[in-house]
Design a protein around this motif. Structure first.
Motif, PDB file in Angstrom:
ATOM      1  N   UNK A   1       0.886  -1.362  -0.069  1.00  0.00           N
ATOM      2  CA  UNK A   1      -0.021  -0.081   0.134  1.00  0.00           C
ATOM      3  C   UNK A   1       0.974   1.258   0.214  1.00  0.00           C
ATOM      4  N   UNK A   2       0.963   1.993  -1.091  1.00  0.00           N
ATOM      5  CA  UNK A   2       1.833   2.973  -1.203  1.00  0.00           C
ATOM      6  C   UNK A   2       1.329   4.229  -0.210  1.00  0.00           C
ATOM      7  N   UNK A   3       2.297   5.083   0.463  1.00  0.00           N
ATOM      8  CA  UNK A   3       1.854   5.867   1.223  1.00  0.00           C
ATOM      9  C   UNK A   3       1.906   5.480   2.657  1.00  0.00           C
TER      10      UNK A   3
ATOM     11  N   UNK B   1      -6.262   6.812  -2.879  1.00  0.00           N
ATOM     12  CA  UNK B   1      -5.096   7.832  -3.553  1.00  0.00           C
ATOM     13  C   UNK B   1      -3.831   6.943  -3.886  1.00  0.00           C
ATOM     14  N   UNK B   2      -3.307   5.891  -3.018  1.00  0.00           N
ATOM     15  CA  UNK B   2      -2.218   5.385  -3.235  1.00  0.00           C
ATOM     16  C   UNK B   2      -2.229   4.299  -4.746  1.00  0.00           C
TER      17      UNK B   2
ATOM     18  N   UNK C   1      -4.655   5.229  -7.025  1.00  0.00           N
ATOM     19  CA  UNK C   1      -4.978   6.432  -8.260  1.00  0.00           C
ATOM     20  C   UNK C   1      -3.639   6.861  -8.774  1.00  0.00           C
ATOM     21  N   UNK C   2      -2.627   6.936  -7.949  1.00  0.00           N
ATOM     22  CA  UNK C   2      -1.349   7.566  -8.320  1.00  0.00           C
ATOM     23  C   UNK C   2      -0.724   6.456  -9.400  1.00  0.00           C
ATOM     24  N   UNK C   3      -1.124   5.286  -9.476  1.00  0.00           N
ATOM     25  CA  UNK C   3      -0.594   4.321 -10.246  1.00  0.00           C
ATOM     26  C   UNK C   3      -1.199   4.293 -11.682  1.00  0.00           C
ATOM     27  N   UNK C   4      -2.475   5.081 -12.068  1.00  0.00           N
ATOM     28  CA  UNK C   4      -3.211   5.210 -13.256  1.00  0.00           C
ATOM     29  C   UNK C   4      -3.598   6.331 -13.360  1.00  0.00           C
ATOM     30  N   UNK C   5      -3.339   7.318 -14.369  1.00  0.00           N
ATOM     31  CA  UNK C   5      -4.113   8.293 -14.427  1.00  0.00           C
ATOM     32  C   UNK C   5      -5.294   8.208 -15.007  1.00  0.00           C
ATOM     33  N   UNK C   6      -5.965   7.075 -15.422  1.00  0.00           N
ATOM     34  CA  UNK C   6      -7.191   7.089 -16.137  1.00  0.00           C
ATOM     35  C   UNK C   6      -8.321   6.627 -14.988  1.00  0.00           C
ATOM     36  N   UNK C   7      -8.012   6.730 -13.757  1.00  0.00           N
ATOM     37  CA  UNK C   7      -8.820   6.503 -12.629  1.00  0.00           C
ATOM     38  C   UNK C   7      -9.062   7.916 -11.689  1.00  0.00           C
ATOM     39  N   UNK C   8     -10.212   7.692 -11.119  1.00  0.00           N
ATOM     40  CA  UNK C   8     -10.535   8.997 -10.139  1.00  0.00           C
ATOM     41  C   UNK C   8     -11.130   8.415  -9.115  1.00  0.00           C
ATOM     42  N   UNK C   9     -11.134   9.147  -7.979  1.00  0.00           N
ATOM     43  CA  UNK C   9     -11.845   8.990  -6.508  1.00  0.00           C
ATOM     44  C   UNK C   9     -13.361   9.851  -6.762  1.00  0.00           C
ATOM     45  N   UNK C  10     -14.329   9.199  -6.373  1.00  0.00           N
ATOM     46  CA  UNK C  10     -15.648   9.893  -6.371  1.00  0.00           C
ATOM     47  C   UNK C  10     -16.316   9.583  -5.056  1.00  0.00           C
ATOM     48  N   UNK C  11     -17.518  10.009  -4.727  1.00  0.00           N
ATOM     49  CA  UNK C  11     -18.155  10.131  -3.343  1.00  0.00           C
ATOM     50  C   UNK C  11     -17.466  10.418  -1.994  1.00  0.00           C
ATOM     51  N   UNK C  12     -18.390  10.991  -1.312  1.00  0.00           N
ATOM     52  CA  UNK C  12     -18.208  11.605  -0.041  1.00  0.00           C
ATOM     53  C   UNK C  12     -18.830  10.776   1.009  1.00  0.00           C
ATOM     54  N   UNK C  13     -17.882  10.203   2.082  1.00  0.00           N
ATOM     55  CA  UNK C  13     -18.733   9.383   3.076  1.00  0.00           C
ATOM     56  C   UNK C  13     -18.809  10.248   4.192  1.00  0.00           C
TER      57      UNK C  13
ATOM     58  N   UNK D   1       2.562  15.206   6.244  1.00  0.00           N
ATOM     59  CA  UNK D   1       2.777  15.907   5.313  1.00  0.00           C
ATOM     60  C   UNK D   1       3.663  15.320   4.198  1.00  0.00           C
ATOM     61  N   UNK D   2       4.667  14.394   4.496  1.00  0.00           N
ATOM     62  CA  UNK D   2       5.573  13.709   3.764  1.00  0.00           C
ATOM     63  C   UNK D   2       4.884  12.545   3.102  1.00  0.00           C
ATOM     64  N   UNK D   3       4.109  11.997   3.562  1.00  0.00           N
ATOM     65  CA  UNK D   3       3.133  10.878   2.906  1.00  0.00           C
ATOM     66  C   UNK D   3       2.008  11.105   2.453  1.00  0.00           C
ATOM     67  N   UNK D   4       1.270  12.121   2.810  1.00  0.00           N
ATOM     68  CA  UNK D   4      -0.264  12.358   2.264  1.00  0.00           C
ATOM     69  C   UNK D   4      -0.636  13.741   1.796  1.00  0.00           C
ATOM     70  N   UNK D   5      -0.046  14.784   2.306  1.00  0.00           N
ATOM     71  CA  UNK D   5      -0.568  16.056   1.856  1.00  0.00           C
ATOM     72  C   UNK D   5      -0.404  16.205   0.287  1.00  0.00           C
ATOM     73  N   UNK D   6       0.392  15.591  -0.532  1.00  0.00           N
ATOM     74  CA  UNK D   6       0.314  15.925  -1.978  1.00  0.00           C
ATOM     75  C   UNK D   6      -1.030  15.412  -2.588  1.00  0.00           C
ATOM     76  N   UNK D   7      -1.305  14.228  -1.935  1.00  0.00           N
ATOM     77  CA  UNK D   7      -2.496  13.491  -2.462  1.00  0.00           C
ATOM     78  C   UNK D   7      -3.795  13.958  -1.906  1.00  0.00           C
ATOM     79  N   UNK D   8      -3.762  14.221  -0.417  1.00  0.00           N
ATOM     80  CA  UNK D   8      -5.134  14.387   0.065  1.00  0.00           C
ATOM     81  C   UNK D   8      -5.171  15.959   0.770  1.00  0.00           C
ATOM     82  N   UNK D   9      -4.234  16.689   0.633  1.00  0.00           N
ATOM     83  CA  UNK D   9      -4.283  18.140   1.052  1.00  0.00           C
ATOM     84  C   UNK D   9      -3.999  18.194   2.387  1.00  0.00           C
ATOM     85  N   UNK D  10      -4.104  19.332   3.244  1.00  0.00           N
ATOM     86  CA  UNK D  10      -3.786  19.299   4.631  1.00  0.00           C
ATOM     87  C   UNK D  10      -4.684  18.488   5.511  1.00  0.00           C
TER      88      UNK D  10
END
Length: 325
Positions: free
Chosen positions: A101-103, A252-253, A255-267, A306-315
């Motif tokens: 599992x990346x990150x 997010x980990x 999705x980083x491996x395939x630019x043709x995928x996206x995250x959707x839905x807010x739980x 910040x090292x592992x998640x900020x770039x993908x998930x924000x603050x």
């Protein structure tokens, strides 16, 4: 699709995997339009959908409440008779972790040494016990065995994106939460899916023995169960499933491996991940809570996030815990 595509775990770490003619599809050049979604293939003929045993009836619990932290003893001088002293006497901390599992926990592409947020948490606990973060022995386990290795006392603790739930609390003890996240979906970019409700009758990939698995089973979607969540990425790319369902940070980990995928839905179902230990080791729980609070107060937690998640998930900010007892 053949079922022998499922074991391609190691090959997809740190790479972008695009399978020609499969579910994600790929453009042939800059600006190429996404192809239409592939037909949703069912599971192999003759293989029934997994049947989940109803969860046991358990007393209500609050994942944001835990035992009052102890006073941290000096590293290398754990009190006699404690769980921590037994670990110190052995000479290393044994921790159950993931490897895919990346990150969170995955091999560094250059050194092949496991790294990520969960690995850093384990190293912080080793630092608190020994004064040496390298006094940790990592034992790779699949998600479905995270509780088993604790019930059978094969490891000292598990740091493996393990969500606190009331039924799990009947089998193991948890530290205070070290990460809070929400459940979301990973789908192809050309998918119209916005929520789990849009997936009625379609396969959704989940790891075995996880809270997302039960959530899909209780919906109108169909469960596609795998032993390791990275198998879900291949299943989605091949069109065997319509979506992957798990925590946003884990998605997010992928999705980083395939630019043709996206995250959707807010739980609205926020999940709190914590360190798990064998049942009854309350002295260790209090020690871990003190270690986690120290990480929050001295800036260690924020640097790790910040090292592992900020770039993908924000603050992000650490979860809050109410302590008592």
């Amino acid at each position: 699709m053949r079922s022998d595509a499922m074991p391609l775990r190691a090959a997809i770490l740190g790479t972008v995997l695009v399978l020609a003619g499969c579910g994600s599809g790929a453009g042939t050049g800059a600006g190429a339009a996404d192809p239409p979604p592939s037909p949703r293939a069912p599971l192999e003929v003759g293989v029934p959908d997994p049947v989940l045993v109803p969860p046991p009836v358990t007393p209500p619990c609050d994942p944001r409440r835990n035992l009052t932290p102890s006073t941290l003893p000096k590293a290398g001088a754990m009190p006699e008779g404690t769980t921590m002293r037994a670990i110190q006497n052995r000479g290393f901390l044994e921790v159950g972790v993931d490897q895919n599992t990346r990150m969170f926990s995955a091999p560094n592409p250059d050194t092949r040494v496991l790294e990520g947020f969960d690995i850093d948490v384990a190293r912080e606990v080793a630092e608190a016990i020994f004064g040496d973060p390298n006094r940790v022995r990592l034992r790779v386990i699949p998600p479905g065995q995270r509780l088993d290795v604790l019930v059978n006392r094969k490891v000292d603790m598990v740091v493996h994106t393990l969500t606190i739930t009331c039924d799990r609390w009947q089998q193991v003890d948890f530290s205070s939460g070290y990460l809070e996240d929400s459940l979301r979906l990973l789908v192809p970019k050309n998918s119209p899916v916005k929520s789990l409700e849009d997936l009625a009758g379609q396969y959704v990939c989940v790891s075995k023995n996880t809270t997302p698995e039960r959530r899909v089973a209780e919906s109108k979607a169909r469960v596609y169960e795998v032993a390791d969540r990275t198998d879900c990425l291949v299943a989605l790319q091949e069109g065997r499933v319509a979506a992957v369902h798990t925590n946003a940070a884990l998605l997010a980990g992928l999705a980083e491996q395939d630019p043709l995928l996206k995250m959707v839905g807010e739980s609205d179902l926020n999940e709190v991940s914590a360190i798990a230990v064998p049942k009854g080791e309350t002295d260790f729980v209090r020690f871990l809570n003190a270690t986690i609070e120290r990480m929050k107060s001295d800036g260690t937690w924020q640097r790790m996030y910040d090292r592992w998640f900020r770039a993908a998930l924000g603050t992000g900010t650490p979860p809050k815990t109410t302590y008592s007892g």
